[in-house]
Design a protein around this motif. Structure first.
Motif, PDB file in Angstrom:
ATOM      1  N   LEU C 125    -157.554 -55.801  83.024  1.00 11.54           N
ATOM      2  CA  LEU C 125    -156.335 -56.397  82.478  1.00 11.54           C
ATOM      3  C   LEU C 125    -155.464 -55.309  81.832  1.00 11.54           C
ATOM      4  O   LEU C 125    -154.244 -55.312  81.962  1.00 11.54           O
ATOM      5  CB  LEU C 125    -156.692 -57.467  81.450  1.00 11.54           C
ATOM      6  CG  LEU C 125    -157.156 -58.797  82.071  1.00 11.54           C
ATOM      7  CD1 LEU C 125    -157.668 -59.722  80.988  1.00 11.54           C
ATOM      8  CD2 LEU C 125    -156.023 -59.449  82.836  1.00 11.54           C
ATOM      9  N   TYR C 126    -156.153 -54.369  81.157  1.00 17.07           N
ATOM     10  CA  TYR C 126    -155.412 -53.277  80.525  1.00 17.07           C
ATOM     11  C   TYR C 126    -154.640 -52.485  81.572  1.00 17.07           C
ATOM     12  O   TYR C 126    -153.440 -52.211  81.433  1.00 17.07           O
ATOM     13  CB  TYR C 126    -156.385 -52.363  79.779  1.00 17.07           C
ATOM     14  CG  TYR C 126    -155.715 -51.113  79.252  1.00 17.07           C
ATOM     15  CD1 TYR C 126    -154.848 -51.195  78.163  1.00 17.07           C
ATOM     16  CD2 TYR C 126    -155.909 -49.875  79.864  1.00 17.07           C
ATOM     17  CE1 TYR C 126    -154.200 -50.065  77.694  1.00 17.07           C
ATOM     18  CE2 TYR C 126    -155.267 -48.748  79.407  1.00 17.07           C
ATOM     19  CZ  TYR C 126    -154.410 -48.848  78.315  1.00 17.07           C
ATOM     20  OH  TYR C 126    -153.768 -47.736  77.866  1.00 17.07           O
ATOM     21  N   VAL C 127    -155.339 -52.148  82.665  1.00 17.44           N
ATOM     22  CA  VAL C 127    -154.681 -51.400  83.748  1.00 17.44           C
ATOM     23  C   VAL C 127    -153.514 -52.202  84.304  1.00 17.44           C
ATOM     24  O   VAL C 127    -152.414 -51.695  84.524  1.00 17.44           O
ATOM     25  CB  VAL C 127    -155.699 -51.065  84.852  1.00 17.44           C
ATOM     26  CG1 VAL C 127    -154.993 -50.504  86.079  1.00 17.44           C
ATOM     27  CG2 VAL C 127    -156.730 -50.080  84.348  1.00 17.44           C
ATOM     28  N   PHE C 128    -153.757 -53.492  84.469  1.00 19.67           N
ATOM     29  CA  PHE C 128    -152.717 -54.357  85.060  1.00 19.67           C
ATOM     30  C   PHE C 128    -151.467 -54.361  84.199  1.00 19.67           C
ATOM     31  O   PHE C 128    -150.343 -54.263  84.700  1.00 19.67           O
ATOM     32  CB  PHE C 128    -153.278 -55.774  85.203  1.00 19.67           C
ATOM     33  CG  PHE C 128    -152.322 -56.745  85.827  1.00 19.67           C
ATOM     34  CD1 PHE C 128    -152.088 -56.709  87.195  1.00 19.67           C
ATOM     35  CD2 PHE C 128    -151.654 -57.665  85.056  1.00 19.67           C
ATOM     36  CE1 PHE C 128    -151.198 -57.593  87.771  1.00 19.67           C
ATOM     37  CE2 PHE C 128    -150.768 -58.550  85.626  1.00 19.67           C
ATOM     38  CZ  PHE C 128    -150.550 -58.508  86.994  1.00 19.67           C
ATOM     39  N   PHE C 129    -151.666 -54.457  82.886  1.00 19.73           N
ATOM     40  CA  PHE C 129    -150.490 -54.559  82.020  1.00 19.73           C
ATOM     41  C   PHE C 129    -149.899 -53.190  81.701  1.00 19.73           C
ATOM     42  O   PHE C 129    -148.705 -53.065  81.449  1.00 19.73           O
ATOM     43  CB  PHE C 129    -150.842 -55.302  80.723  1.00 19.73           C
ATOM     44  CG  PHE C 129    -150.997 -56.775  80.964  1.00 19.73           C
ATOM     45  CD1 PHE C 129    -149.907 -57.543  81.386  1.00 19.73           C
ATOM     46  CD2 PHE C 129    -152.217 -57.403  80.801  1.00 19.73           C
ATOM     47  CE1 PHE C 129    -150.044 -58.890  81.628  1.00 19.73           C
ATOM     48  CE2 PHE C 129    -152.362 -58.741  81.043  1.00 19.73           C
ATOM     49  CZ  PHE C 129    -151.266 -59.487  81.454  1.00 19.73           C
ATOM     50  N   ALA C 130    -150.765 -52.159  81.706  1.00 22.65           N
ATOM     51  CA  ALA C 130    -150.261 -50.848  81.322  1.00 22.65           C
ATOM     52  C   ALA C 130    -149.492 -50.176  82.446  1.00 22.65           C
ATOM     53  O   ALA C 130    -148.604 -49.363  82.202  1.00 22.65           O
ATOM     54  CB  ALA C 130    -151.409 -49.963  80.867  1.00 22.65           C
ATOM     55  N   ALA C 131    -149.862 -50.531  83.706  1.00 23.49           N
ATOM     56  CA  ALA C 131    -149.235 -49.837  84.830  1.00 23.49           C
ATOM     57  C   ALA C 131    -147.776 -50.226  84.935  1.00 23.49           C
ATOM     58  O   ALA C 131    -147.381 -51.343  84.620  1.00 23.49           O
ATOM     59  CB  ALA C 131    -149.973 -50.168  86.116  1.00 23.49           C
ATOM     60  N   GLU C 132    -146.969 -49.254  85.388  1.00 27.90           N
ATOM     61  CA  GLU C 132    -145.551 -49.571  85.634  1.00 27.90           C
ATOM     62  C   GLU C 132    -145.425 -49.971  87.096  1.00 27.90           C
ATOM     63  O   GLU C 132    -145.511 -49.143  87.997  1.00 27.90           O
ATOM     64  CB  GLU C 132    -144.697 -48.339  85.334  1.00 27.90           C
ATOM     65  CG  GLU C 132    -144.591 -48.062  83.855  1.00 27.90           C
ATOM     66  CD  GLU C 132    -143.793 -46.803  83.603  1.00 27.90           C
ATOM     67  OE1 GLU C 132    -143.042 -46.375  84.506  1.00 27.90           O
ATOM     68  OE2 GLU C 132    -143.927 -46.253  82.509  1.00 27.90           O
TER      69      GLU C 132
END
Lengths: 344, 196, 185
Positions: C125-132
Motif C-alpha cells: 500500500l505504501y508503494v502504491f500511494f508513494a509512487a508517482e
C-alpha cells in the motif's frame, strides 16, 4: 478485411466479431470436409469406397449427419468424474486451437492479429492443448484416460523441442517472428529463374528442417504413427474414453483444427504461405487464400496418407526418436542453417 | 555413426516404399460392391432358400422324410374320385390334395437333401437371400395354394366319400352277409325246393 | 490486412475507447488471477489446485499483454503453462500419493503469518500511494522483439550466456541422475 467489414456492417464491434469468427468458419467447414476426406482416403487406400450413401455424391453429407447425431446424443458425465474440469476440458482445448489461428495469415488481406511475436505466440498458446488433454484425462477418473493423458503430456512436451528448434531455424532465415512478414519475404520467383522464393528452396538445410518439422508435427497433433494418446488397441480411446456426444465432438474438432493449424504453419514457414507458385500469376488476396488452403490441405492429406500407411510406434521408440535423434539433429541442423545464412 | 546412417536410410526407404504402395492403392479401383444397388450374381447351385413348385407336388412326403431337421411339414388329403387333379409336368399323376406344405426356414440347415428324392423335381433351392424377418414365425413359408375353405371342403368331401364308401362297403358287406345268409337259407330252401 | 501503419496515431476518442476496453479486460483478468490463486490456496484437492494455478498464470500472462509486454506474456504461457505446470501435474500423478484424498488446509502459526502478511500489505500500500503514477499511451508495440534481441545479444550478453550455461548444467545433471540409476544393479 476489417475495413471492408466495417464498411458493410454499421456497428464496428459487430464487424470486429465477424472478423474474429472468420477462422471459426474455416475450421468448421474444413473439419466437416477433412473428416469426410479422411474416411475417403482410408477407403481408397484399402481399396474400399468409404461413405457413399449419405447425401448423394460420394456421401458428402456424412460428416454433417454425424455432427447432427452427436448434437442429439445424451451428455454423459461419469458419477465419480470431477464434474467442472470434465465439462471445461473440451471447451478449453478448442479455445486453445482456435486462439492459435489468430496469427495465421490466411491471405494477404486477412490475418487475425498482426502481432510481432506471431510464431512464438502460436507455440505458446498450443501448450494449452496439452494442459486441456491432461485435464480431460484426469477429470474422467478412468485409468485409460489417465494413461492416455500421461502419454500426451510426455509426447507433447518432448516434441515441442524439435518443433521449436526447426521453427527457430526458419526464423534465422526470415529474421522476423511475424508470420505475415515471413510470408511476404517469400514472394517472387527468383531461385534458378523459376522456383518460387519459398524458404524450403532458399536454404538446403531447411529441407532437413522441414523433415524434422513434419515428423514432430505428426507427434504434436497426435496422428499415426504417433497417436499413442488415443491408441485404440491399447487404451480404448485414451483421454476421450469417457466423453460422448458433443463434448467428444469438440475434441474431434480440436484435433482436426490442430492438424490444420500445424499444416498451415508448415505451409507458411516452408512453402510460402499465400504466395502463388507462379509468381504474380493468380495472386491476390482471394487467390492467395485458395493457395494457402491448398498447401495446408496437401499437408493434411499427407498426414492422412501416412496414417493409413504406417503402424504405430511404441512409447519408448517414440521417446527414443525424439530425444536421441530429432533433437540432436535439429540442433545440428540449426547451426548449419545459421552458417549457410552467414556465408551466402 | 555409419550404422546409424544406414539405419536411418533404411527407415526412410521403407517408409517411402510403404507410402508408394498405399498411393498406388489410392488410385486402384475399389473392390467394394454397392450391395443394394449392385448385386453379386450367385454361383449356380447356391443354397439360400427353398422353393416348392406346388403344382408339381404329388404329396409323396419323400422330402419331409429326407429332412434331417424336420423343417418340412406336409399334410395331404386324398382326392375324391369325382375330381381329377391332373398330371405334373413330369407326367406323374396327382392323386392327393396337398393341403399343407410348410417349410420352416429358421430350422432349415440348407443341406439340399430334400431336393434329390423328389420324383417330380418340384422342391429346389432358389438364389434368394433377402428374407430376414422381425418375427421368427414369418420364416415359416407356406407353399400350399389351397384356401382354408377349400381345404375344409376337400376334407369334408373326402370324409363324405369315405363315409359313402364305408356305407357302400357296409352295404356291400351287409349285402354279402345277406347274400351269404340268403345263400345259406337258399341252399336250405333250395335243397328243400330241390327236394320238392 | 497488415495492421495499422505506424504513423497513424490513435485519435483521442479512439484511445479513450481503447483504454475503457483495456480497463474492463484488466479487471476481468485480475479477478481471474486472484480468484484462481485463492482457489488454489484453499482447495483441498491437490490436482484441482494445480489446475487453478494454470488460470492464475494465464491471467498474469493476460495482464502482461495489457502492459504491452507481448513477448513476456507468450514466454509466461510457454514456460509456465507449457512446461512447469505440466511437470507439476506429472509429478502429482506419478507419485504414489493418493491424490483423491483431501489435503489438510488448516492455518498453522496464526500470529506470525498474519503479522507477515500484514507487513507485506502495508508495504504494498505504501508503494502504491508513494509512487508517482503517470498514465502513458504507448504509441505502438512493434519492436519489442527487436529491442529485446538487441539487448540480450549486446548489453546483457553475459547474464544471458550464464543463464544458458546454468540450464545446460541442469540438463546434464538430470541426464547424469537418470543414467547413473541405470548402471546400478
Amino acid at each position: 478485411m476489417l475495413e471492408f467489414l466495417e464498411n458493410i456492417i454499421p456497428s464496428s464491434p459487430v464487424a470486429l466479431v465477424v472478423f474474429a469468427l472468420f477462422p471459426m468458419v474455416i475450421i468448421i467447414v474444413y473439419a466437416l470436409f477433412a473428416i469426410w476426406l479422411e474416411r475417403k482416403v482410408a477407403g481408397f487406400i484399402q481399396d474400399r469406397l468409404g461413405p457413399m450413401r449419405t447425401g448423394g455424391f460420394h456421401g458428402w453429407a456424412q460428416t454433417i449427419a454425424d455432427m447432427l447425431k452427436l448434437i442429439q446424443k445424451e451428455d454423459i458425465i461419469p458419477k465419480d468424474a470431477s464434474s467442472f474440469l470434465f465439462k471445461l476440458a473440451p471447451f478449453m482445448i478448442f479455445t486453445a486451437s482456435y486462439a492459435a489461428f489468430a496469427v495465421i495469415p490466411f491471405s494477404s488481406g486477412y490475418i487475425g492479429s498482426n502481432i510481432n511475436i506471431g510464431v512464438f505466440y502460436l507455440l505458446a498458446i498450443t501448450s494449452f492443448l496439452t494442459i486441456s488433454i491432461i485435464m480431460a484425462s484426469w477429470a474422467s477418473n478412468n485409468k485409460w484416460s489417465l494413461v492416455g493423458g500421461m502419454r500426451t503430456a510426455a509426447q507433447m512436451v518432448s516434441y515441442e523441442v524439435p518443433t521449436i528448434v526447426t521453427v527457430l531455424s526458419v526464423l534465422i532465415v526470415a529474421g522476423s517472428m511475424n508470420l505475415m512478414t515471413i510470408t511476404e519475404m517469400q514472394t517472387g520467383n527468383d531461385i534458378m529463374g523459376f522456383l518460387p522464393n519459398w524458404f524450403i528452396f532458399q536454404n538446403p538445410f531447411l529441407i532437413v528442417a522441414f523433415a524434422i518439422f513434419a515428423i514432430s508435427m505428426l507427434a504434436e497433433s497426435h496422428r499415426v504413427p504417433f497417436d499413442l494418446p488415443e491408441s485404440e488397441s491399447e487404451l480404448v480411446a485414451g483421454y476421450q474414453t469417457e466423453y460422448s456426444g458433443m463434448r467428444w465432438g469438440m475434441f474431434m474438432l480440436a484435433e482436426y483444427a490442430d492438424m490444420l493449424l500445424l499444416s498451415l504453419l508448415g505451409a507458411t514457414l516452408f512453402f510460402g504461405g499465400w504466395n502463388s507458385p507462379f509468381g504474380t500469376f493468380m495472386s491476390g488476396p482471394i487467390w492467395g487464400f485458395g493457395w494457402f488452403m491448398l498447401k495446408g490441405m496437401l499437408l493434411v492429406f499427407v498426414m492422412m496418407w501416412i496414417r493409413w500407411t504406417l503402424p504405430r510406434y511404441r512409447v519408448d521408440q517414440l521417446m527414443h526418436i525424439c530425444w536421441s535423434i530429432l533433437i540432436p539433429l535439429s540442433f545440428v541442423n540449426f547451426v548449419l542453417v545459421a552458417l549457410w545464412e552467414m556465408i551466402f | 555413426m555409419q550404422k546409424q546412417l544406414k539405419e536411418g536410410y533404411q527407415t526412410f526407404k521403407s517408409i517411402f516404399i510403404g507410402m508408394a504402395i498405399t498411393l498406388r492403392h489410392l488410385f486402384q479401383p475399389s473392390v467394394t460392391i454397392q450391395y443394394p444397388d449392385v448385386r453379386v450374381e450367385l454361383p449356380p447351385g447356391v443354397r439360400s432358400k427353398l422353393y416348392v413348385n406346388i403344382d408339381d407336388c404329388i404329396g409323396c412326403l419323400l422330402c419331409a422324410r429326407a429332412c434331417p431337421v424336420n423343417c418340412i411339414d406336409i399334410e395331404t388329403v386324398k382326392a375324391t374320385s369325382d375330381v381329377d387333379l391332373g398330371k405334373t409336368s413330369t407326367g406323374n399323376p396327382k392323386r392327393l390334395w396337398v393341403t399343407q406344405f410348410d417349410i420352416d426356414m429358421s430350422k432349415c440347415m440348407y443341406c439340399d437333401l430334400c431336393v434329390y428324392p423328389c420324383p417330380t423335381n418340384c422342391i429346389y433351392m432358389v438364389p434368394e437371400y433377402e428374407y430376414s424377418e422381425f418375427d421368427r414365425k414369418n420364416l415359416i413359408f407356406e407353399f400350399s395354394n389351397l384356401s382354408p375353405e377349400k381345404v375344409t371342403e376337400v376334407k369334408d368331401k373326402l370324409e363324405k366319400e369315405n363315409e359313402e364308401k364305408n356305407r357302400q362297403k357296409e352295404l356291400a358287406q351287409q349285402k354279402k352277409d345277406q347274400e351269404k345268409k340268403d345263400q345259406e337259407t337258399d341252399t336250405d330252401t333250395d335243397a328243400g325246393k330241390a327236394g320238392e | 490486412m497488415p495492421g495499422k501503419p505506424a504513423n497513424d496515431k490513435p485519435t483521442y476518442d479512439e484511445a479513450n475507447r481503447l483504454m475503457e476496453l483495456s480497463a474492463i479486460l484488466f479487471y476481468a483478468f485480475t479477478v481471474l488471477t486472484v480468484g484462481s490463486a485463492a482457489y488454489m490456496v484453499f482447495s483441498k484437492n491437490i490436482v484441482h489446485a494445480a489446475f487453478a494455478l494454470i488460470f492464475s498464470l494465464s491471467g498474469v500472462a493476460a495482464l502482461y499483454v495489457l502492459l504491452y509486454a507481448d513477448f513476456v506474456a507468450a514466454t509466461q504461457i510457454l514456460v509456465y503453462v507449457g512446461g512447469i505446470l505440466i511437470l507439476i501435474l506429472f509429478g502429482i500423478m506419478l507419485t504414489t500419493l493418493d491424490f483423491t484424498e483431501n489435503l489438510k488446509t488448516v492455518t498453522v502459526n496464526m500470529l506470525p503469518a498474519s503479522l507477515l502478511s500484514g507487513a507485506v500489505a502495508v508495504l504494498l500500500l505504501y508503494v502504491f500511494f508513494a509512487a508517482e503514477w503517470t498514465t502513458i499511451v504507448p504509441a505502438d508495440r512493434d519492436g519489442t522483439m527487436y529491442d529485446l534481441g538487441m539487448m540480450l545479444m549486446n548489453e546483457y550478453l553475459l547474464p544471458f550466456q550464464i543463464a544458458g550455461v546454468l540450464l545446460l548444467v541442469a540438463i546434464i545433471g538430470a541426464l547424469l541422475m537418470s543414467t547413473r540409476h541405470k548402471n546400478e544393479p
